[in-house]
Design an enzyme around this catalytic site. Sequence first.
Site, mmCIF file in Angstrom:
data_model
loop_
_atom_site.group_PDB
_atom_site.id
_atom_site.type_symbol
_atom_site.label_atom_id
_atom_site.label_comp_id
_atom_site.label_asym_id
_atom_site.label_seq_id
_atom_site.Cartn_x
_atom_site.Cartn_y
_atom_site.Cartn_z
ATOM 1 N N ASP A 120 53.343 25.068 39.334
ATOM 2 C CA ASP A 120 52.421 23.763 39.875
ATOM 3 C C ASP A 120 51.712 23.252 39.532
ATOM 4 O O ASP A 120 51.013 22.302 39.218
ATOM 5 C CB ASP A 120 50.315 25.331 39.945
ATOM 6 C CG ASP A 120 49.437 25.359 41.160
ATOM 7 O OD1 ASP A 120 49.104 23.952 42.011
ATOM 8 O OD2 ASP A 120 49.195 26.245 41.251
ATOM 9 N N ILE A 124 45.378 22.783 37.182
ATOM 10 C CA ILE A 124 44.328 23.621 37.892
ATOM 11 C C ILE A 124 43.339 22.659 38.694
ATOM 12 O O ILE A 124 43.385 21.652 38.592
ATOM 13 C CB ILE A 124 43.246 23.157 36.131
ATOM 14 C CG1 ILE A 124 44.074 23.316 34.744
ATOM 15 C CG2 ILE A 124 42.273 23.922 36.609
ATOM 16 C CD1 ILE A 124 43.239 23.121 33.761
ATOM 17 N N HIS A 125 43.246 23.816 39.941
ATOM 18 C CA HIS A 125 42.747 23.347 40.813
ATOM 19 C C HIS A 125 41.454 25.144 41.281
ATOM 20 O O HIS A 125 42.489 26.118 40.787
ATOM 21 C CB HIS A 125 43.930 23.226 41.584
ATOM 22 C CG HIS A 125 44.452 23.698 41.910
ATOM 23 N ND1 HIS A 125 45.115 24.731 43.164
ATOM 24 C CD2 HIS A 125 46.145 23.795 41.627
ATOM 25 C CE1 HIS A 125 45.770 25.993 43.131
ATOM 26 N NE2 HIS A 125 47.339 25.151 42.344
ATOM 27 N N GLY A 126 41.262 24.897 42.776
ATOM 28 C CA GLY A 126 40.726 25.972 43.250
ATOM 29 C C GLY A 126 41.320 27.688 43.140
ATOM 30 O O GLY A 126 41.048 28.145 42.341
ATOM 31 N N ALA A 129 41.986 28.108 38.917
ATOM 32 C CA ALA A 129 40.134 28.442 39.019
ATOM 33 C C ALA A 129 40.213 30.070 38.833
ATOM 34 O O ALA A 129 39.576 30.806 38.456
ATOM 35 C CB ALA A 129 39.128 27.052 38.772
#
Length: 277
Positions: A120, A124-126, A129
């Site tokens: 990705d 770390i993103h929406g 998460a």
Amino acid sequence: MKEFFERKEPEEQVFVFTDLQGGSVNQKLLPYSADANVILITGFNLPMLLQILMAEEPVSRSEIEEYLQEARQEMKMVSLAVTEEEKHNKAVKEERMEKKEQETVSYTNSGAKIAALRVDDRLIHGQVAMTWTKQLKVQGIIVANDAAAEDPTQKMALKMAAPSGIKVLVKPVNEVIRVLNHPKAAHMRILVLTRTIKDAVAIRENVGEIEFLNVGNVGRFDGIDVSEKKILTSTIMLTAQEIESLRQLAALDPKACIQQVPNDEKKLVKDMIEKLG
């Protein structure tokens, strides 16, 4: 709203989000919540909205309570400012952890079992998460990226982006291989994130079993012109080198799939490779 609820089927589940409890909008919609399938949520935030949008239908009331608790925990004050004492304590703690890892962890493939490895480009993103951590029931996230590991600000931002209760480690790829092969890794459900397929191949070659290998988003922010890439999907744009890495990944794990979010259809990497010719 009256017309909407008149058209609603009795078994249809409807979520209504309003701003303030006791506000005029909330008061107007309150009578509709007498229907058990109409859930009225007030004072919501974006994490709560994402939880509902990404949830599998129907959603039970106990699940809604769980989402509410998690959404409340997402309310935090975000600041990069730290005192000199905090900087010193953090440096001492990280130095101790580094020494401990060097003493106890080897590069040897120990047969560790990893919950998931995902490529990705946003790390770390929406989506990660709020959806993948819940879908995979992970307890920790390890970001395997050399550049992020050397950037204190980015490390802090990545850790802030993780859901409450999820431990985050940001390390260079070789160090991640060390950590994953430590015996303790076998006792914790871990999601490993890489920015490139090449890094994912390095991890897949050097650790034990990986339950789920997923390519989500890659190649959009590397600065290379799109005209020089092969576009597999709207979120996967690969150079010739990364296509070769994708072939290696498919050979290492035939079950590796392309899937942006859990609700999307899984497409096997090996099938996409065959279409490339």
